[in-house]
Design a protein around this motif. Sequence first.
Motif, PDB file in Angstrom:
ATOM      1  N   THR A   1      16.663 -23.165  23.497  1.00 44.49           N
ATOM      2  CA  THR A   1      16.744 -21.686  23.141  1.00 44.49           C
ATOM      3  C   THR A   1      15.920 -22.341  21.087  1.00 44.49           C
ATOM      4  N   PRO A   2      15.920 -20.737  20.764  1.00 45.23           N
ATOM      5  CA  PRO A   2      15.647 -20.620  19.485  1.00 45.23           C
ATOM      6  C   PRO A   2      16.803 -21.409  18.141  1.00 45.23           C
ATOM      7  N   ASN A   3      17.819 -20.981  18.573  1.00 43.83           N
ATOM      8  CA  ASN A   3      18.665 -21.630  17.749  1.00 43.83           C
ATOM      9  C   ASN A   3      19.475 -22.650  18.438  1.00 43.83           C
ATOM     10  N   GLN A   4      18.655 -23.583  18.961  1.00 45.24           N
ATOM     11  CA  GLN A   4      19.495 -25.002  19.293  1.00 45.24           C
ATOM     12  C   GLN A   4      19.260 -25.573  20.865  1.00 45.24           C
ATOM     13  N   VAL A   5      19.876 -26.666  20.963  1.00 46.61           N
ATOM     14  CA  VAL A   5      19.581 -27.477  22.101  1.00 46.61           C
ATOM     15  C   VAL A   5      20.663 -27.176  23.081  1.00 46.61           C
ATOM     16  N   VAL A   6      20.703 -25.666  24.227  1.00 50.54           N
ATOM     17  CA  VAL A   6      22.498 -25.477  24.843  1.00 50.54           C
ATOM     18  C   VAL A   6      23.057 -26.227  25.618  1.00 50.54           C
ATOM     19  N   CYS A   7      22.303 -27.072  26.599  1.00 52.89           N
ATOM     20  CA  CYS A   7      22.378 -28.272  27.619  1.00 52.89           C
ATOM     21  C   CYS A   7      21.410 -29.195  27.488  1.00 52.89           C
ATOM     22  N   SER A   8      22.497 -30.557  27.956  1.00 49.99           N
ATOM     23  CA  SER A   8      21.323 -31.847  28.242  1.00 49.99           C
ATOM     24  C   SER A   8      22.399 -32.330  29.221  1.00 49.99           C
ATOM     25  N   GLU A   9      21.629 -32.993  30.457  1.00 47.59           N
ATOM     26  CA  GLU A   9      22.689 -32.774  31.664  1.00 47.59           C
ATOM     27  C   GLU A   9      22.086 -33.406  32.530  1.00 47.59           C
ATOM     28  N   GLU A  10      22.194 -34.620  33.184  1.00 45.51           N
ATOM     29  CA  GLU A  10      21.978 -35.068  34.627  1.00 45.51           C
ATOM     30  C   GLU A  10      22.574 -34.193  35.707  1.00 45.51           C
TER      31      GLU A  10
ATOM     32  N   ILE B   1      18.445 -35.325  38.063  1.00 42.34           N
ATOM     33  CA  ILE B   1      17.137 -34.702  37.550  1.00 42.34           C
ATOM     34  C   ILE B   1      17.888 -34.332  35.650  1.00 42.34           C
ATOM     35  N   ALA B   2      16.728 -34.617  34.815  1.00 41.70           N
ATOM     36  CA  ALA B   2      17.559 -34.234  33.972  1.00 41.70           C
ATOM     37  C   ALA B   2      17.328 -33.005  32.972  1.00 41.70           C
ATOM     38  N   VAL B   3      17.950 -32.338  32.713  1.00 47.43           N
ATOM     39  CA  VAL B   3      18.430 -30.617  32.664  1.00 47.43           C
ATOM     40  C   VAL B   3      18.577 -30.880  30.795  1.00 47.43           C
ATOM     41  N   LYS B   4      17.556 -29.913  30.868  1.00 40.08           N
ATOM     42  CA  LYS B   4      17.655 -29.507  29.027  1.00 40.08           C
ATOM     43  C   LYS B   4      17.353 -28.121  28.489  1.00 40.08           C
TER      44      LYS B   4
END
Lengths: 293, 136
Positions: free
Chosen positions: B9-18, B3-6
């Motif tokens: 938040t309004p300030n940034q992309v905190v995490c982007s992982e498989e 699963i590609a998880v993203k």
Amino acid sequence: MKGIKEVKDRIRAVDSVSKITLAMQLVAASKMKRAQDFAIDSRPYLLHLAEIICCLSEKKIQKNMHPFFLPREAKKRCVVVIGTDKGLCGVLNNTLFKSIPKTDDVCFVSVGRKAMQFLTRAKCPLLASFSINDRVQYHEVMGICDFIGRLYTDGEVDIVEVLYQKFINTMTYLPSLQKLLPMHGFHDVFNQMLAMANIELEDFRRDSRELLFEPDVEQIIDHIAKIFLKYNLHQVFLEAKASEHSARMIAMKNATDNAEMLSHELKLEYNKARQYAITSEIIELAASATENN
Amino acid sequence: MSIAVKIITPNQVVCSEEVAVLRVDTVMGEIEILPMHRPLIALLKVGSVRLKLWDDSIKTIATASGILKLEHDQAVLVVEEAVNVHEIRVASSVEEAKVLAKNALKTAVTRGNLEQNELNQLEAKIRAELNKKLKK
């Protein structure tokens, strides 16, 4: 030709003005960088919220009848005009105020001192006047959001729009009138956002299986309607601030350049005047010397 | 299958992982999502998101309320605030704070001497100005 002393005084005045404008340019440049980063970094959040609303599809939203999504007959419009608090930002405010709609069915909410001054001078019906600082804090946005949300749900206005300078890049800003409420015709809004962010629709792959909702559609729509309004407004403020600081930086840069040019011209004039004075003194000396001989 | 998880938040992309397994706190309770899950939209409450990566390590992210959208094994969590729990290093931050304080004390002493010089200069300037005024 002007006297040497007057020219010297002018040079001094122009130099001190150029120092001030240069300082303001540097301050605006650092604020601009931060505001631009904020505005650009928060775009994906809003884009994904919009994408979720698109998933919920127009049919489901209309069946659930959330007031924010229901279009109704447009009798009275409310326009939120976002100006700046301070001046010295070139033609930014003037171009914005030129696109203010001037029909009888419009009432206004102003944000920023300049917008308030313009609307009161033009004798427009002003409902409220807010102020937002450079950091665009959530509690300030929440106040405005609650106010316009209540106006809309109480039926005092039927359309809420926001007029602001949309940030394109450091040199370009577009005065744009964006509809906040009601949120119908959402696919068009979403497509505009995609175009702004340079993202293709194929990046959001659709799943043909039926969507599951947890806990249920009503609660999700209720929640998403509120946060979308809030963050949409927040994004608008960030863009307006980015435009403001960029415009101020450019205006101050032009002012500094002009002052330097003027100072250069004045220095030439000063040197000419000085040379003229010396030459005439020498001529006088020579004349008196020949007379004495 | 993953699963590609993203997490956005309004300030940034905190995490982007498989990830292999995704566990989230929804308002109805905790749910675990595996690859090939049916498309889902869920309301998230304030809590934590646990990501089980392929090397069996677990990553925990504390989140505020928000919405999860899952489609085609792509999970997007749109939350108002998110912090990676492993980045909150209490012990090391205390050590850093102590070192910072020590350095600040050292520089403050030398800075104090400098300031004394500056003070003397300023005082001399003020006295000169005052004398000028008094003479007038």
